[in-house]
Write a protein that holds these residues in place. Structure first.
Motif, PDB file in Angstrom:
ATOM      1  N   GLU A  92       0.825  -1.207   0.000  1.00  0.00           N
ATOM      2  CA  GLU A  92       0.000   0.000   0.000  1.00  0.00           C
ATOM      3  C   GLU A  92       0.862   1.261   0.000  1.00  0.00           C
ATOM      4  O   GLU A  92       0.605   2.201  -0.761  1.00  0.00           O
ATOM      5  CB  GLU A  92      -0.944   0.008   1.201  1.00  0.00           C
ATOM      6  CG  GLU A  92      -2.032  -1.050   1.178  1.00  0.00           C
ATOM      7  CD  GLU A  92      -1.532  -2.441   1.539  1.00  0.00           C
ATOM      8  OE1 GLU A  92      -2.277  -3.413   1.304  1.00  0.00           O
ATOM      9  OE2 GLU A  92      -0.394  -2.559   2.042  1.00  0.00           O
ATOM     10  N   MET A  93       1.896   1.284   0.824  1.00  0.00           N
ATOM     11  CA  MET A  93       2.781   2.442   0.872  1.00  0.00           C
ATOM     12  C   MET A  93       3.574   2.571  -0.433  1.00  0.00           C
ATOM     13  O   MET A  93       3.780   3.672  -0.953  1.00  0.00           O
ATOM     14  CB  MET A  93       3.736   2.337   2.057  1.00  0.00           C
ATOM     15  CG  MET A  93       4.618   3.569   2.249  1.00  0.00           C
ATOM     16  SD  MET A  93       3.659   5.066   2.580  1.00  0.00           S
ATOM     17  CE  MET A  93       3.037   4.687   4.222  1.00  0.00           C
ATOM     18  N   LEU A  94       4.009   1.441  -0.974  1.00  0.00           N
ATOM     19  CA  LEU A  94       4.728   1.467  -2.248  1.00  0.00           C
ATOM     20  C   LEU A  94       3.851   2.065  -3.339  1.00  0.00           C
ATOM     21  O   LEU A  94       4.316   2.884  -4.152  1.00  0.00           O
ATOM     22  CB  LEU A  94       5.157   0.052  -2.634  1.00  0.00           C
ATOM     23  CG  LEU A  94       5.838  -0.100  -3.999  1.00  0.00           C
ATOM     24  CD1 LEU A  94       7.151   0.669  -4.042  1.00  0.00           C
ATOM     25  CD2 LEU A  94       6.069  -1.568  -4.324  1.00  0.00           C
ATOM     26  N   LEU A  95       2.577   1.697  -3.364  1.00  0.00           N
ATOM     27  CA  LEU A  95       1.679   2.221  -4.389  1.00  0.00           C
ATOM     28  C   LEU A  95       1.493   3.732  -4.250  1.00  0.00           C
ATOM     29  O   LEU A  95       1.348   4.442  -5.253  1.00  0.00           O
ATOM     30  CB  LEU A  95       0.328   1.510  -4.323  1.00  0.00           C
ATOM     31  CG  LEU A  95       0.338   0.027  -4.707  1.00  0.00           C
ATOM     32  CD1 LEU A  95      -1.051  -0.575  -4.545  1.00  0.00           C
ATOM     33  CD2 LEU A  95       0.834  -0.166  -6.137  1.00  0.00           C
ATOM     34  N   VAL A  96       1.493   4.244  -3.030  1.00  0.00           N
ATOM     35  CA  VAL A  96       1.378   5.687  -2.818  1.00  0.00           C
ATOM     36  C   VAL A  96       2.558   6.406  -3.484  1.00  0.00           C
ATOM     37  O   VAL A  96       2.374   7.399  -4.207  1.00  0.00           O
ATOM     38  CB  VAL A  96       1.326   6.020  -1.317  1.00  0.00           C
ATOM     39  CG1 VAL A  96       1.480   7.532  -1.089  1.00  0.00           C
ATOM     40  CG2 VAL A  96       0.023   5.534  -0.705  1.00  0.00           C
ATOM     41  N   PHE A  97       3.758   5.899  -3.266  1.00  0.00           N
ATOM     42  CA  PHE A  97       4.932   6.549  -3.845  1.00  0.00           C
ATOM     43  C   PHE A  97       5.038   6.284  -5.347  1.00  0.00           C
ATOM     44  O   PHE A  97       5.591   7.111  -6.092  1.00  0.00           O
ATOM     45  CB  PHE A  97       6.199   6.097  -3.125  1.00  0.00           C
ATOM     46  CG  PHE A  97       6.383   6.754  -1.788  1.00  0.00           C
ATOM     47  CD1 PHE A  97       6.694   8.099  -1.691  1.00  0.00           C
ATOM     48  CD2 PHE A  97       6.217   6.033  -0.611  1.00  0.00           C
ATOM     49  CE1 PHE A  97       6.846   8.725  -0.458  1.00  0.00           C
ATOM     50  CE2 PHE A  97       6.369   6.641   0.625  1.00  0.00           C
ATOM     51  CZ  PHE A  97       6.680   7.992   0.706  1.00  0.00           C
ATOM     52  N   ARG A  98       4.500   5.147  -5.821  1.00  0.00           N
ATOM     53  CA  ARG A  98       4.464   4.922  -7.263  1.00  0.00           C
ATOM     54  C   ARG A  98       3.535   5.943  -7.935  1.00  0.00           C
ATOM     55  O   ARG A  98       3.821   6.430  -9.033  1.00  0.00           O
ATOM     56  CB  ARG A  98       3.980   3.502  -7.558  1.00  0.00           C
ATOM     57  CG  ARG A  98       5.026   2.446  -7.323  1.00  0.00           C
ATOM     58  CD  ARG A  98       6.161   2.505  -8.315  1.00  0.00           C
ATOM     59  NE  ARG A  98       5.816   1.861  -9.577  1.00  0.00           N
ATOM     60  CZ  ARG A  98       6.609   1.824 -10.635  1.00  0.00           C
ATOM     61  NH1 ARG A  98       7.788   2.441 -10.618  1.00  0.00           N
ATOM     62  NH2 ARG A  98       6.239   1.210 -11.744  1.00  0.00           N
ATOM     63  N   VAL A  99       2.429   6.260  -7.267  1.00  0.00           N
ATOM     64  CA  VAL A  99       1.549   7.304  -7.789  1.00  0.00           C
ATOM     65  C   VAL A  99       2.299   8.633  -7.860  1.00  0.00           C
ATOM     66  O   VAL A  99       2.210   9.369  -8.856  1.00  0.00           O
ATOM     67  CB  VAL A  99       0.283   7.430  -6.924  1.00  0.00           C
ATOM     68  CG1 VAL A  99      -0.486   8.696  -7.259  1.00  0.00           C
ATOM     69  CG2 VAL A  99      -0.611   6.207  -7.109  1.00  0.00           C
ATOM     70  N   LEU A 100       3.058   8.959  -6.819  1.00  0.00           N
ATOM     71  CA  LEU A 100       3.830  10.199  -6.817  1.00  0.00           C
ATOM     72  C   LEU A 100       4.888  10.185  -7.919  1.00  0.00           C
ATOM     73  O   LEU A 100       5.137  11.214  -8.571  1.00  0.00           O
ATOM     74  CB  LEU A 100       4.484  10.404  -5.451  1.00  0.00           C
ATOM     75  CG  LEU A 100       5.176  11.756  -5.221  1.00  0.00           C
ATOM     76  CD1 LEU A 100       4.195  12.904  -5.427  1.00  0.00           C
ATOM     77  CD2 LEU A 100       5.773  11.815  -3.819  1.00  0.00           C
ATOM     78  N   GLN A 101       5.510   9.035  -8.135  1.00  0.00           N
ATOM     79  CA  GLN A 101       6.435   8.919  -9.266  1.00  0.00           C
ATOM     80  C   GLN A 101       5.732   9.238 -10.580  1.00  0.00           C
ATOM     81  O   GLN A 101       6.251   9.972 -11.428  1.00  0.00           O
ATOM     82  CB  GLN A 101       6.996   7.493  -9.342  1.00  0.00           C
ATOM     83  CG  GLN A 101       8.241   7.225  -8.531  1.00  0.00           C
ATOM     84  CD  GLN A 101       8.834   5.873  -8.884  1.00  0.00           C
ATOM     85  OE1 GLN A 101       8.115   4.897  -9.104  1.00  0.00           O
ATOM     86  NE2 GLN A 101      10.152   5.809  -8.948  1.00  0.00           N
ATOM     87  N   GLY A 102       4.549   8.663 -10.760  1.00  0.00           N
ATOM     88  CA  GLY A 102       3.815   8.881 -11.988  1.00  0.00           C
ATOM     89  C   GLY A 102       3.404  10.328 -12.181  1.00  0.00           C
ATOM     90  O   GLY A 102       3.468  10.866 -13.287  1.00  0.00           O
ATOM     91  N   LEU A 103       2.991  10.974 -11.106  1.00  0.00           N
ATOM     92  CA  LEU A 103       2.569  12.368 -11.197  1.00  0.00           C
ATOM     93  C   LEU A 103       3.712  13.293 -11.596  1.00  0.00           C
ATOM     94  O   LEU A 103       3.491  14.331 -12.225  1.00  0.00           O
ATOM     95  CB  LEU A 103       1.983  12.827  -9.859  1.00  0.00           C
ATOM     96  CG  LEU A 103       0.663  12.176  -9.431  1.00  0.00           C
ATOM     97  CD1 LEU A 103       0.288  12.633  -8.020  1.00  0.00           C
ATOM     98  CD2 LEU A 103      -0.456  12.508 -10.414  1.00  0.00           C
TER      99      LEU A 103
END
Length: 405
Positions: A92-103
């Motif tokens: 879950e935390m990894l996905l949060v930062f993956r979203v930030l990477q994408g943004l």
């Protein structure tokens, strides 16, 4: 200016590296987080969908603020997000930062393509776009190989530490060696209304949509293999984390050939003819791939032949299609490339997160899905050509506004 192509190529690699470098680490990450292979596909789709949702804004922001500030700001945030991924204790935390990477990644990937059209014209622009697209297409092929090599040096977070280091190096090079190609006198006001109008102008163009979807769908036929690399290599072929080169080495070779064809064709073959021939080749290759998959199944070398041929056709057509989209809106190139990237990444995110888990039970299912995608891309392109010929024979005043671009 001789450094500009190298810098732009480096920036264009950032997006593909973000997708594919972690692939070899997926089994270890799934074990650490106690999740399934299908759930690990969210690591791909979270990044792509976030990238797609933010992509309409990077280009217009660069039209208003200049290219360099948007690139540096985006890549700096990307570096911080990569560090967050490396330190994540849960999926879950990894996905949060993956979203930030994408943004944030689009600050480099999207704006770098706009710079090509700022600086170069005609055949020279096509040649440079072909070279940058070569790097863009090779990056997802070599990234898993690099990811597998990194795993020999440490646990799965090392892949994200690598991304952070690459981002910081790019920031340094951009700050000191990349000129600003969008001077103040060309910039649009930094107001929401002005940015929205620029995007709306592009979004209202039916011609833009036909070409954008032709490019996005044709590339998706190849991307479904790239996004499913972990399942293909580990689950279907029964290979290990150092074996991703078996899938990607032929793709790299084919992409290099396609890029050379596109570059050599610049100024010699019309863009429309080049794209049409390339997309017909893609459909023929995809249909042949269905036959190969039905007969040979998941066996080498046959399983890698279809993706390689698709890569050859796609990379031959893609640079010209991007230039066509950029030339539709000379005053809003940032908006054009942003919306195109939005459609492409949103589609690829849905493919990675929703379609790929449904069609990776066998190589035949993958081949059929790929064929449907590239056939739809060819259909959009032929539709565009037919209407463009009709528009050429019709007085502009009698056309709908969306068809006058």
């Amino acid at each position: 200016m001789f450094l500009v192509p190298l810098i732009l190529a480096g920036l264009s690699m950032l997006g593909p590296f973000s997708i594919d470098t972690p692939f070899p680490a997926f089994p270890a990450m799934a074990e650490d987080f106690d999740v399934t292979s299908a759930e690990m596909q969210l690591v791909v789709s979270a990044y792509l969908i976030a990238f797609g949702l933010m992509s309409p804004f990077h280009g217009p922001l660069s039209d208003a603020l200049g290219r360099k500030p948007v690139i540096i700001g985006g890549v700096l945030l990307y570096a911080a997000a990569s560090i967050g991924c490396a330190l994540s204790p849960s999926l879950e935390m990894l996905l949060v930062f993956r979203v930030l990477q994408g943004l944030s990644a689009g600050g480099g990937v999207i704006v770098s393509r706009t710079i090509i059209r700022d600086v170069f014209e005609g055949a020279q622009a096509q040649r440079l776009m072909s070279r940058v697209m070569l790097i863009f297409a090779i990056a997802p092929a070599i990234a898993p190989v690099i990811g597998g090599a990194l795993l020999q040096l440490g646990a799965w977070p090392i892949a994200f530490w690598f991304m952070a280091v690459v981002a910081l190096l790019l920031i340094t090079v951009v700050a000191f060696a990349l000129p600003e190609t969008h001077p103040v006198e060309r910039r649009i006001p930094l107001r929401f209304g002005a940015l929205a109008r620029s995007l709306a102008t592009v979004a209202r163009s039916a011609s833009f949509h036909r070409v954008a979807w032709a490019a996005a769908l044709s590339f998706a036929g190849q991307f479904i293999y790239i996004s499913s690399a972990s399942i293909i290599v580990v689950d279907l072929l029964g290979l290990g984390e150092l074996d991703f080169w078996i899938l990607f080495a032929p793709l790299v070779a084919a992409v290099m050939v396609g890029s050379q064809i596109s570059s050599s064709a610049a100024g010699r073959i019309s863009g429309n003819l080049l794209v049409t021939g390339s997309l017909i080749f893609c459909v023929a290759a995809a249909l042949g791939n269905i036959g190969i998959a039905a007969v040979a199944g998941p066996t080498l070398p046959w399983v890698v032949l279809g993706p390689a041929l698709l890569g050859l056709g796609t990379v031959t057509a893609y640079p010209t299609m991007q230039l066509i989209l950029l030339d539709m809106f000379p005053a809003g190139r940032g908006s054009s490339v942003s919306l195109f990237t939005f459609f492409t990444l949103l589609l690829n995110g849905l493919i990675a997160g929703l379609l790929a888990p449904l069609v990776t039970g066998s190589v035949l299912e993958l081949a059929v899905a790929s064929t449907l995608l590239v056939t739809a891309g060819l259909g959009c392109w032929l539709w565009h050509l037919a209407l463009a010929r009709h528009a050429a024979r019709t007085p502009a005043a009698s056309l709908p506004p969306a068809e006058r671009v």
